[in-house]
Scaffold this active site. Sequence first.
Site, PDB file in Angstrom:
ATOM      1  N   TYR A  26       0.834  -1.182   0.000  1.00  0.00           N
ATOM      2  CA  TYR A  26       0.000   0.000   0.000  1.00  0.00           C
ATOM      3  C   TYR A  26       0.871   1.234   0.000  1.00  0.00           C
ATOM      4  O   TYR A  26       1.952   1.234   0.542  1.00  0.00           O
ATOM      5  CB  TYR A  26      -0.867   0.004   1.244  1.00  0.00           C
ATOM      6  CG  TYR A  26      -1.800  -1.154   1.311  1.00  0.00           C
ATOM      7  CD1 TYR A  26      -2.926  -1.193   0.503  1.00  0.00           C
ATOM      8  CD2 TYR A  26      -1.552  -2.215   2.163  1.00  0.00           C
ATOM      9  CE1 TYR A  26      -3.780  -2.251   0.556  1.00  0.00           C
ATOM     10  CE2 TYR A  26      -2.412  -3.282   2.225  1.00  0.00           C
ATOM     11  CZ  TYR A  26      -3.529  -3.306   1.420  1.00  0.00           C
ATOM     12  OH  TYR A  26      -4.384  -4.354   1.472  1.00  0.00           O
ATOM     13  N   LYS A  27       0.350   2.274  -0.572  1.00  0.00           N
ATOM     14  CA  LYS A  27       1.040   3.543  -0.457  1.00  0.00           C
ATOM     15  C   LYS A  27       0.750   4.083   0.927  1.00  0.00           C
ATOM     16  O   LYS A  27      -0.401   4.286   1.291  1.00  0.00           O
ATOM     17  CB  LYS A  27       0.478   4.516  -1.502  1.00  0.00           C
ATOM     18  CG  LYS A  27       1.261   4.498  -2.773  1.00  0.00           C
ATOM     19  CD  LYS A  27       0.801   5.636  -3.648  1.00  0.00           C
ATOM     20  CE  LYS A  27       1.101   5.300  -5.085  1.00  0.00           C
ATOM     21  NZ  LYS A  27       0.161   5.889  -5.989  1.00  0.00           N
ATOM     22  N   VAL A  28       1.766   4.260   1.705  1.00  0.00           N
ATOM     23  CA  VAL A  28       1.537   4.742   3.051  1.00  0.00           C
ATOM     24  C   VAL A  28       1.617   6.259   3.053  1.00  0.00           C
ATOM     25  O   VAL A  28       2.620   6.840   2.688  1.00  0.00           O
ATOM     26  CB  VAL A  28       2.573   4.148   4.016  1.00  0.00           C
ATOM     27  CG1 VAL A  28       2.336   4.663   5.409  1.00  0.00           C
ATOM     28  CG2 VAL A  28       2.481   2.638   3.990  1.00  0.00           C
TER      29      VAL A  28
END
Lengths: 609, 680
Positions: A26-28
């Site tokens: 996931y793009k954090v």
Amino acid sequence: MAEWNAYYRNEDDEEEQEEGEQSGEYKVTGRDSLVFLVDASKEMFIKEEDGKPSNFDMTMQVVRSVYTSKITSSYRDLVALVFYGTEQSKNPRNSFKHVYVYHDLDEPGAKRVQEVDELRGSKGAQLAAKTMGSGETSLGDALWCCANLYSDIKLRLSHKRLMIFTCRDDPHEGDSVKDRQGRTKASDLRDTGVIINLMHLMKPGGFDVSLYFRDIITPPEDESDLGLQLEPCAKLEDLQNRVRAKEKKKRVLNRLNLCLGEGINVAVGVYSTAVPARKPPPIKLYRETNEPVRSKTRVFHTQTGSLLLPSELKKAQVYGKKQIVMETDEVDSIKKFEDPGMFLIGFKPMEKLKLHHHVRPAVFLYPEEDDVKGSSCLFSALLKRCSERNMFALCRFTARRNYSPRFVALVPQEEESDEGKGQITPAGFNVIYLPFADDIRTLDAPQLPCASQEQVDKMKQIVTKLRFKYRSDAFENPAIQQHFRNLEALALDMVAPEDIEDLIMPKVDQIDTRLGPLVQEFKDLVYPANYNPETKPAAKRKTADNGGGAEKKPKVELPEDELRAHVQNSTLGKLTVPVLKDACKKFGVRTTGTKKQELIDALIAQLSS
Amino acid sequence: MLKWHFLCMDVGFSMSNSAPGEEPPFELAKKVIQKFVQRQVFAETKDEMALVLFGTDSTKNPLEQDGQYQNITVHRNLMIPDFELLEEIANQIHPESQQADWLDALVVCMDLLKKQTEGKKYDRLVIVLLTDLCTQASPDELDIIIDNLKTAGITLQFFLPFPAGDDEEGGGDGDRGGSGHPGAGKGLSREQEQGLDMVKHVMLSLDEEDGLDEIYSFRNALEQLCMFKRIERRPTAWPCQLTIGSSLSIRIVGYKAVMDERLKKTWITVDAQTNKRDDVKRETVYCLDDDNETEVQKEDIIQGFRYGSDIVPFSKVDQDQMKYKHDGKCFAVLGFTKQSNIHRHQFIGNQVIKVFAPKDDEHAGVALSALIRALDELNMVAIVRYAYDRRCNPQVGAAFPCIKQHYECLMYIQLPFMEDLSHFTFPSLENKKFVPTEAQLSAVDSLIDSMMLVEKDESGEQKDMLKVHHIPNPAFQRHFQCLHHRAVNPGTPLPPMEPWLKAALERPEVISERCQAPLEEVKRKFPLTAVEKKKQLKTSAQIFARVIVFIFFCLVVVTPVSFPVCQQLTHRIEQLLSNKNTHYYMKSITCIQAFREQSADLYNSYLQSLKRSIPNRGLEVFWDLLVQDAVTLISKDEVEGSTVSKNEANQFLITDEKKEEVAAPTTEDTGDVDDLLDMM
């Protein structure tokens, strides 16, 4: 800027990319946060007559399980535990009475798990009575205090959630000033992006949400349904499920367009619902202080020792004894086919989707009305008709930039709900990855006799005796569980880690008792008297070697000229590792490697010069 | 499967004859060989290959004697094909001016084969003859040759300039030979017709049923060879025992049947100048997270794991000792369940294993068959514990019964553990805002109708227009295409994608045409409007431009003394910020503080522009740190020349987040140049 950066690259960069493709990272953009706001009034501690745990006890078990699950799956999330309706007060500036901040917003750790454990059971109730006690209730103050917890955090929070656990539907018992204060503070919190959920627990005479809490909580995403699970939770399992469903924010892997044709783009979000959990990677620590160290990887020239910029490097592969060289950006460009997206190819009946066409875990598709207005309606129409007509949609799917396309089957899934207990499966498409020709292997199936109906019927009895209802969440991963128990034991200075139960171990004794004489009966039907499946069958019949060559000898000394011939014809790869090692010894080739390719390379270097 | 090929190509003078506008057979045959060798090179099989030319001006073969076997040259002995061979084919093989008997050439190949394969292991021997059959062959020893081919188990393949099949013969494969070749079988010379008869005779003697299928035309062969070989792996057997309880076990063998295949090779890094791998060295150093980045020796590093906020030192030795251990290899039944309890979308892992009984154990075969059939009749599956070996962690999975016409097996697929699942809830789509109308549904219906990929043909049989599992992975095809291009044409840009590959990924043409009208209808019935995005991601180029603008501004306005320092500082700050890491943020704050000492005007304008860029660059965390350290604008109170009031300086850090977000796009439009110029 880019150049400066490139000196220091993470050595694992490339591996991570591979991993990313597998598990979908996931793009954090920030941390998730969760505040448990728990009612500590006397009512919460009332024990049920039939030995069931009190509401408070049940809540603590849930909090503990969320703590440990955060530790295992997302330790970066922040969690807080706050009690209201206490006698004692404890909060950052001690400005609120009857609010007890047991844990402020922080990453959960071993100590916190222990501290929650201490509040469980009858001992826990005693401890709670001693340290906090039960007193007046002001939900407004409690919420205000929670608001301060959020604002004291200097980190960027991507998702803020607050869960209220209570069994009192009228907390202020008609005090309209306190009621209004509570409503105002709740609305303030909601305005700053905090989502407030109610986890209401059993109350004699029933819990009336509309009495007060309806105005406190965040209205559900979906307006048609009030979203209030009007039934209170009586069972621990239900509460756990309800909390678990809310506790994690749905994280979208990526958003893209499902293109039906030119100009017909439905915005969709891709979610992963089943990803193999792995042991987290180890962290490197400095021996003296146990502090984490950072790694820096530098690339430099072997001869001159000067640092090499990315522009001074190229990529290569060797095929047919030739080194083929490309620029780094060419290597990227080869991978690129098209921009990320999904393109509809056509439709097929469900029976064309073969069970064994499985290459990766599936992902889930749900419309993104916020990106393209009208997406939900078209998506819903497609879903409905595919489902009713028992069809799947075949699409070409490019998940990310520089990813090559895959074919996928969009399999419709209709919404299923359990009465009063919430959603079991959401409506949307499951995206099944389909294999390419390269992924399917040709096997030589053995030709063997089939079982008679009598034999099959006996086995059917066995199968029927061992029936159970499979649930996908019934098995824990023993390897991961053991790992975390070990860490827990070390973190908490325990003598030994807690035992884990290996749930995927067959319960042999139970199986044996259940089957009774059936096993012997079956064996008598299929196996001859002297047959023992545990041992290998008598030595294999020697088949005439169609190569017409000599039999395999345990160790073959390789004459020099033959070896040279192998080098010449580049057929060294056909020799076995022991033979190659022998050859290395014989020719005084020193190798550090033990891999076949390394041995071969060393031999070639020695003998072709 | 080790397959050894003896390529035997006619380079005699008739091979260069062609009708005007047509490619001579020689060129086509050469292309077939090139494509074939290329595929072998990239597939990296251990298959070996030899090349024999006939019709050559010179003679070089072991059988030449007393004027026999003339004009036949063994160009290359049996070995693994490489680029050298490809280059030789490209540069050294030319049409020559002699003619040789193709049967003689075949005999030379057979001799070569006998001598060079002795004592070696292989699975199949193939002799491939490429010729136009223009030379009269003497049939005297034909029967001996056929006998020898049979005893040696040699497969023969013919590649001819014309298709072999014609309607009178009836034996040829119509699809393969007939299409695309107007005048097939016509216009052949007497020699060719005789030759063709002989070829057919040989092929039918070797294989009565399918012998003629091994006769190809150059053109069809080229079409089929255009794609690179799919990745093939030798299946490895996994022998084990299926157990039910303590006393019922069945011997089994598992094979990977479906597997998410990857390319075998990875890229290596080489020096751009020398193209040598050894010239590049990678070195990893470790350092503490302090200001000096104190380096730490590798020996002083131990391993730890995170337990929530705690980091627990945990050595490899301890870890190995304490880790979960099990008894190794197993395939043990936990129980049986209805197939409907298993959800396909919860399959996990990246492979499917097919489980058979060992081929030499018919008792195991019967026992396993009983289980497979029992499961099939009850519509159930076995839930099993599967461990590949002691080193691998055990899994839970389902074994499905699979009954095919020729075999039976179990199919094992991994299922998730509790830890692997995330239960997300999504808003219901039964929302009145989204529920489609009848008209909309019928538009979707006609779309589905027009896009059906499976249809009944005239004979009532179902036909699947697009079997995607027959398509080779485009990533691999493209990869090999580019590698091949670079190897053969160094110094030229990479080629575009092959048209056949592009087409293979598209909708079948019939569907594309048929769905046009229904698509238009869907477009009319379902209004779709893209929502404007508030946030636009800035590319690093844009950020860089911002820095350039600033430096330009510095050049124009700034006093000579402070300029170089400020330039360096801003450059460094931007570098540090591009790392998105707290550690670097701290450093950039130090730089900003240093900047603060240098020039009030420059500093204030830089900080203001930096603040505006925060949301776009995702630097909120950094900003929070800056706020914590109270690094704000320089006010009049501090420095006389400043245009910023004390109040403004204080407000600068506390501005409402929301306001900031709304304000961001407007400042973006005007750009930084204006802001900076305004200041001048």
